[in-house]
Design an enzyme around this catalytic site. Structure first.
Site, PDB file in Angstrom:
ATOM      1  N   HIS A 140       0.844  -1.203   0.000  1.00 40.14           N
ATOM      2  CA  HIS A 140       0.000   0.000   0.000  1.00 40.14           C
ATOM      3  C   HIS A 140       0.879   1.252   0.000  1.00 40.14           C
ATOM      4  CE1 HIS A 140      -3.037  -2.714   2.239  1.00 40.14           C
ATOM      5  NE2 HIS A 140      -3.589  -2.445   1.075  1.00 40.14           N
ATOM      6  N   LYS A 186     -16.158  -7.128   6.043  1.00 43.67           N
ATOM      7  CA  LYS A 186     -15.019  -7.796   5.391  1.00 43.67           C
ATOM      8  C   LYS A 186     -14.482  -8.924   6.277  1.00 43.67           C
ATOM      9  CE  LYS A 186     -11.068  -7.289   2.604  1.00 43.67           C
ATOM     10  NZ  LYS A 186     -10.364  -6.566   1.604  1.00 43.67           N
ATOM     11  N   ARG A 209      -2.354  -5.348  -8.793  1.00 45.78           N
ATOM     12  CA  ARG A 209      -1.308  -6.350  -8.574  1.00 45.78           C
ATOM     13  C   ARG A 209      -1.438  -7.470  -9.598  1.00 45.78           C
ATOM     14  NH1 ARG A 209      -3.021  -7.890  -2.969  1.00 45.78           N
ATOM     15  NH2 ARG A 209      -4.932  -7.693  -4.159  1.00 45.78           N
ATOM     16  N   SER A 229      -3.073  -7.842   2.656  1.00 43.40           N
ATOM     17  CA  SER A 229      -3.215  -7.728   4.111  1.00 43.40           C
ATOM     18  C   SER A 229      -3.535  -9.088   4.720  1.00 43.40           C
ATOM     19  CB  SER A 229      -4.317  -6.729   4.452  1.00 43.40           C
ATOM     20  OG  SER A 229      -3.946  -5.453   4.000  1.00 43.40           O
TER      21      SER A 229
HETATM   22  N1  COA Z   1      -0.279  -3.789  -2.052  1.00 47.90           N
HETATM   23  C1  COA Z   1      -0.604  -4.735  -1.174  1.00 47.90           C
HETATM   24  N2  COA Z   1      -1.856  -5.146  -0.964  1.00 47.90           N
HETATM   25  C2  COA Z   1      -2.835  -4.549  -1.682  1.00 47.90           C
HETATM   26  C3  COA Z   1      -2.572  -3.555  -2.602  1.00 47.90           C
HETATM   27  C4  COA Z   1      -1.223  -3.179  -2.785  1.00 47.90           C
HETATM   28  N3  COA Z   1      -0.879  -2.251  -3.667  1.00 47.90           N
HETATM   29  N4  COA Z   1      -3.732  -3.173  -3.166  1.00 47.90           N
HETATM   30  C5  COA Z   1      -4.683  -3.896  -2.595  1.00 47.90           C
HETATM   31  N5  COA Z   1      -4.147  -4.731  -1.688  1.00 47.90           N
HETATM   32  C6  COA Z   1      -4.834  -5.749  -0.903  1.00 47.90           C
HETATM   33  C7  COA Z   1      -5.682  -5.198   0.176  1.00 47.90           C
HETATM   34  O1  COA Z   1      -4.968  -5.085   1.395  1.00 47.90           O
HETATM   35  C8  COA Z   1      -6.740  -6.257   0.275  1.00 47.90           C
HETATM   36  O2  COA Z   1      -6.183  -7.356   0.958  1.00 47.90           O
HETATM   37  P1  COA Z   1      -7.064  -8.331   1.833  1.00 47.90           P
HETATM   38  O3  COA Z   1      -8.269  -8.667   1.016  1.00 47.90           O
HETATM   39  O4  COA Z   1      -6.151  -9.434   2.065  1.00 47.90           O
HETATM   40  O5  COA Z   1      -7.409  -7.543   3.063  1.00 47.90           O
HETATM   41  C9  COA Z   1      -6.961  -6.714  -1.141  1.00 47.90           C
HETATM   42  O6  COA Z   1      -5.745  -6.414  -1.767  1.00 47.90           O
HETATM   43  C10 COA Z   1      -8.088  -6.055  -1.839  1.00 47.90           C
HETATM   44  O7  COA Z   1      -7.849  -4.660  -1.836  1.00 47.90           O
HETATM   45  P2  COA Z   1      -8.955  -3.640  -2.291  1.00 47.90           P
HETATM   46  O8  COA Z   1      -9.499  -4.069  -3.574  1.00 47.90           O
HETATM   47  O9  COA Z   1      -8.394  -2.267  -2.194  1.00 47.90           O
HETATM   48  O10 COA Z   1     -10.066  -3.882  -1.225  1.00 47.90           O
HETATM   49  P3  COA Z   1     -10.202  -3.217   0.147  1.00 47.90           P
HETATM   50  O11 COA Z   1     -11.090  -4.056   0.944  1.00 47.90           O
HETATM   51  O12 COA Z   1      -8.888  -2.900   0.769  1.00 47.90           O
HETATM   52  O13 COA Z   1     -10.933  -1.822  -0.199  1.00 47.90           O
HETATM   53  C11 COA Z   1     -12.759  -0.421  -0.862  1.00 47.90           C
HETATM   54  C12 COA Z   1     -12.106  -1.791  -0.971  1.00 47.90           C
HETATM   55  C13 COA Z   1     -12.876   0.039   0.565  1.00 47.90           C
HETATM   56  C14 COA Z   1     -11.936   0.579  -1.641  1.00 47.90           C
HETATM   57  C15 COA Z   1     -14.157  -0.551  -1.520  1.00 47.90           C
HETATM   58  O14 COA Z   1     -14.825  -1.630  -0.959  1.00 47.90           O
HETATM   59  C16 COA Z   1     -14.999   0.691  -1.328  1.00 47.90           C
HETATM   60  O15 COA Z   1     -14.844   1.657  -2.053  1.00 47.90           O
HETATM   61  N6  COA Z   1     -15.926   0.653  -0.341  1.00 47.90           N
HETATM   62  C17 COA Z   1     -16.831   1.747  -0.045  1.00 47.90           C
HETATM   63  C18 COA Z   1     -18.272   1.421  -0.454  1.00 47.90           C
HETATM   64  C19 COA Z   1     -18.429   1.675  -1.909  1.00 47.90           C
HETATM   65  O16 COA Z   1     -18.389   2.792  -2.385  1.00 47.90           O
HETATM   66  N7  COA Z   1     -18.587   0.578  -2.645  1.00 47.90           N
HETATM   67  C20 COA Z   1     -18.616   0.631  -4.065  1.00 47.90           C
HETATM   68  C21 COA Z   1     -20.012   0.756  -4.547  1.00 47.90           C
HETATM   69  S1  COA Z   1     -19.981   0.154  -6.171  1.00 47.90           S
END
Ligand code: COA
Length: 161
Positions: free
Chosen positions: A17, A41, A93, A131
């Site tokens: 991140h 989650k 990724r 994560s």
């Molecule tokens: N390096 C390392 N890990 C990364 C990464 C990076 N560059 N990018 C993403 N990851 C990991 C995250 O830690 C996460 O890991 P985990 O599932 O093991 O915890 C996984 O990859 C997925 O990441 P991401 O796609 O960013 O999901 P998230 O749960 O961290 O975040 C939100 C998602 C919060 C951005 C999204 O759900 C959101 O916008 N929510 C708000 C509600 C909303 O508006 N929804 C959309 C309506 S259509």
């Protein structure tokens, strides 16, 4: 002023991140790291509370003068509007990220056509980091020190002591 938002659950923030945040900070005047509450989650919700996740991000971004962190609950597009951010930046990724990210970006664009989504390719060394993998390594006593900032390492050690 161009302001970008980097959203995620950050449970917890990893070096992967930080790589994306660092590179976003070089491209935009101002960067907001948005920590989603994400109460549903995982099987029993996030490991770290929202307050803990925000604090761990805050400690990890201390070196960047144009980056701040805030929690949010609800729609990302609404939060971006409230915060005057015009671009969402996400890290890409492995290929498996693509379909999910494409769907999210498409829906966010449908909800607000003024909010662009940009993807930054993850550095190769963080391509397979997540994560949940870090949490799993910490839980099982595996090596994860190099994948997280010092404060996260200490916090995970405490959680699994
Ligand atoms: N390096 C390392 N890990 C990364 C990464 C990076 N560059 N990018 C993403 N990851 C990991 C995250 O830690 C996460 O890991 P985990 O599932 O093991 O915890 C996984 O990859 C997925 O990441 P991401 O796609 O960013 O999901 P998230 O749960 O961290 O975040 C939100 C998602 C919060 C951005 C999204 O759900 C959101 O916008 N929510 C708000 C509600 C909303 O508006 N929804 C959309 C309506 S259509």
């Amino acid at each position: 002023m161009k302001r970008a938002i980097v959203p995620g659950t950050f449970d917890p923030i990893t070096e992967g991140h930080l790589d994306i945040i660092r590179r976003t900070a070089q491209l935009f005047d101002s960067v907001l790291v948005a920590v989603a509450a994400s109460p549903t989650k995982g099987a029993s919700g996030p490991l770290f509370s929202l307050e803990e996740r925000v604090e761990l991000v805050r400690s990890s971004i201390a070196e960047f003068s144009n980056v701040e962190v805030k929690p949010f609950d609800g729609l990302l597009v609404k939060f971006a509007q409230d915060e005057d951010a015009t671009v969402v930046v996400k890290g890409l990724r492995v290929v498996t990220d693509f379909e999910y990210e494409f769907q999210m970006a498409a829906m966010n664009y449908t909800l607000d056509t003024t909010l662009e989504t940009m993807f930054i390719m993850s550095s190769p060394k963080y391509m397979y980091l997540s994560s949940s993998i870090v949490r799993e390594l910490a839980r099982l006593g595996g090596p994860y020190r190099n994948f997280v900032p010092e404060c996260v390492y200490e916090a995970l050690k405490k959680k699994y002591e």
